[in-house]
Design a protein around this motif. Structure first.
Motif: not given
Length: 595
Positions: A72-76, A78-91, A576-579
């Motif tokens: 979450n910290r990293i996504l917060t 980097l989502t302003q710099n690029a499209s981001c995809l993350a997956v909760d693997l099965p279970g 305000k900006h995380a980066h």
């Protein structure tokens, strides 16, 4: 009545993840995986940025027993710099445990599942950067350099890899036998051991093993949360899937063999924790040495393979592109290959320091490896250490493509003036002047010549008795007449910086030099030392806070955390900006840990 702690993955999911997640099902050649949590955040301005090619897709892969929430910290950031995809693997995490077949959790099965999900979200021609942690690094390595044939040409589009806490080698046949024996333990006994391991709560062995004994309360709380969310049957299946099978001493499947890592021909950033007890930093050290050796070999240098990757630019224009509205924006502004890409040593512990070899850019094949060892971090560094997002951001913009730098993107996005109706309404809602900051500064919003209450004349009347200098750090010509400040006895100084971008070292130096000269001048005028310095960009939060924090750290003895907090207390909401905060943590990490 004491409420029981809430460990439910859905109800404790961070807001960013809740907002951009969907539950989907995918079928591979091995199994069908139902009700998987897929986080996908399209870049907010992707439709307004160049499409040839589109910005790379950042793909996040968690480790054994982990989840997307750990990113979450990293996504917060980097989502302003690029499209981001993350997956909760099965279970894992929010994904449900619907597929129970053990073979569905083998390493190669999970790699195929990730391939299918990535291709489902990747735009035509879009490149991919893999950002992984722990076991996820092994999955990422097999996506970048498969040992078995993938279903698609995805590997040809992987242009960068960030590996946090990676494991460098496969297990021996004897080690595999030992681990398999342990995994045969009945599930109820396994759960009993996990309960025993959690004795002591936040100070239990299960917590300190991952984040260290000196971790703060929030880091321990998060690790306890993630521990409770890790399902035993899923953990056992994935752990089993990491183990290779042996026939006549020859391994098959499981963790990637060393040759998989040695054959990766893209930029790689390794990040390890000096206090990691789960995957010791020696694992990253081995990978670093292996990759350096393989990338410097004649066979590697002569290989006929050029990855699909953009060269970073050698310089970045600070002015917006000159094209008028409606003009073709498909080409890159002033983009030229850099003959020697720049890499700055982190201001934390780096091992080995100043020994990163970077071949000419671009080359055939293209690649380099950098290793950052964070001295006081444990295995949970992706959610506990504030410098990690900044390290990743630097790597992406400097060694994958400059298009992942927010400043580069802003060249395309800045079109209108700063004082349209929307911005004017925002400006009017901001408090004009902050409380005192370190006894040196006041953060202010820019003055406006035609405003009835926050124009130079009114500013002199309201604040001229304790503010005698104003430093304007906006990039543009101010929307007020500085002479009106001078008429009231306030000296105007200009230190221009660019909006939305953390000021570079040269701008920090100019700001500090300006402040030092002002303060030195006060010492020569008895009684003037009580005066403070007003600093403004447009609204007085991000660039203003960034430079004030720099001064407090470098000149006033604050740690970076203390300075950021102090600024936020004086100027509510703070930076305000995380980066911007990520950049401060990277710059002052060594000071922050008391080195």
């Amino acid at each position: 009545m004491v409420m029981a702690p809430n460990y439910d993955a859905k109800s404790t999911d961070p807001p960013l993840l809740q907002r951009f997640s969907a539950i989907k099902s995918y079928t591979t050649t091995v199994a069908t995986y139902d009700k998987l949590r897929i986080f996908y955040r399209k870049h907010p301005q992707s439709d307004n940025l160049p499409k040839d090619p589109p910005l790379p897709l950042l793909v996040f892969i968690h480790g054994l027993g982990g989840s997307v929430a750990q990113f979450n910290r990293i996504l917060t950031s980097l989502t302003q710099n690029a499209s981001c995809l993350a997956v909760d693997l099965p279970g894992c995490g929010v994904s449900e445990f619907t597929q129970t077949r053990w073979e569905a959790y083998s390493t190669d099965a999970l790699v195929e599942l990730l391939e299918v999900i990535i291709n489902d979200h990747r735009e035509k021609g879009q490149r991919v950067v893999l950002i992984a942690h722990s076991m996820g690094c092994s999955l990422a390595a097999l996506l970048a350099n498969p040992r078995t044939t993938l279903r698609s040409d995805l590997k040809e589009h992987v242009v960068g890899l960030v590996a946090m806490c990676p494991k460098s080698k496969m297990l021996s046949e004897q080690e595999v036998k030992k681990y398999r024996l342990g995994l045969w333990v009945p599930e109820f006994l396994f759960n009993l051991w996990r309960t025993w391991d959690r004795r002591g709560g936040l100070n239990s062995a299960s917590i300190t093993r991952f984040v260290g004994k000196k971790a703060d309360a929030e880091a321990k709380r998060l690790q306890l949360l993630f521990n409770h969310q890790s399902r035993t049957p899923v953990f056992r299946r994935m752990a089993w899937g990491l183990l290779p099978t042996f026939e006549n001493g020859v391994p098959s499947g499981g963790l990637p063999e060393i040759g998989v890592w040695a054959g990766i021909r893209i930029p790689i950033l390794l990040i390890s924790g000096g206090l990691d007890k789960v995957t010791p930093e020696s694992e990253a050290r081995k990978l670093y040495n292996l990759l350096r050796e393989s990338q410097s070999s004649p066979a590697f240098q002569d290989a006929e393979h050029t990855p699909n990757i953009e060269s970073p630019v050698s310089s970045l224009s600070l002015d917006p592109p000159p094209a008028a509205d409606g003009a073709d924006q498909s080409s890159s502004p002033a983009e030229s290959p850099a003959s020697s890409p720049r890499i700055e040593p982190a201001h934390h512990a780096i091992m080995p320091q100043n020994e990163v070899e970077i071949p000419p850019f671009p080359l055939k094949p293209m690649g380099y490896v950098s290793w950052h060892k964070i001295k006081w971090a444990g295995h949970g560094l992706l959610f506990t250490d504030p410098i990690v997002p900044g390290l990743i951001s630097d790597f992406l913009s400097e060694h994958v493509t400059r298009r992942l730098e927010l400043g580069w993107q802003l060249q395309y996005l800045t079109r209108d003036g700063k004082w349209d109706v929307k911005n004017l309404e925002k400006w009017q809602s901001v408090t004009p002047v902050s409380e005192s900051i370190g006894g040196v500064f006041r953060a202010i919003k820019t003055l406006r010549q035609v405003d009835d209450t926050h124009c130079p004349v009114q500013f002199n009347v309201k604040y001229g008795d304790f503010i005698k200098d104003v430093i304007d750090i906006s990039h543009d010509t101010p929307v007020y007449d500085p002479q009106n400040l001078r008429d009231g006895g306030i000296t105007y100084h200009k230190v221009a910086t660019v909006s939305k971008i953390p000021p570079p070292r040269e701008d920090i130096n100019r700001f500090i030099e300006t402040v030092d000269k002002i303060r030195q001048g006060r010492k020569e005028q008895p009684g003037s030392e009580k005066f403070e310095i007003g600093v403004h960009c447009h609204y007085g939060f991000n660039r203003t806070g960034f430079l004030i924090v720099c001064y407090l750290v470098e000149k006033c003895g604050f740690t970076v955390d203390e300075a950021i907090k102090h600024f936020a207390e004086a100027r509510p909401n703070g930076i305000k900006h995380a980066h911007f905060k990520d950049r401060l943590h990277v710059m002052y990490a060594q000071r922050n840990v008391g080195n």
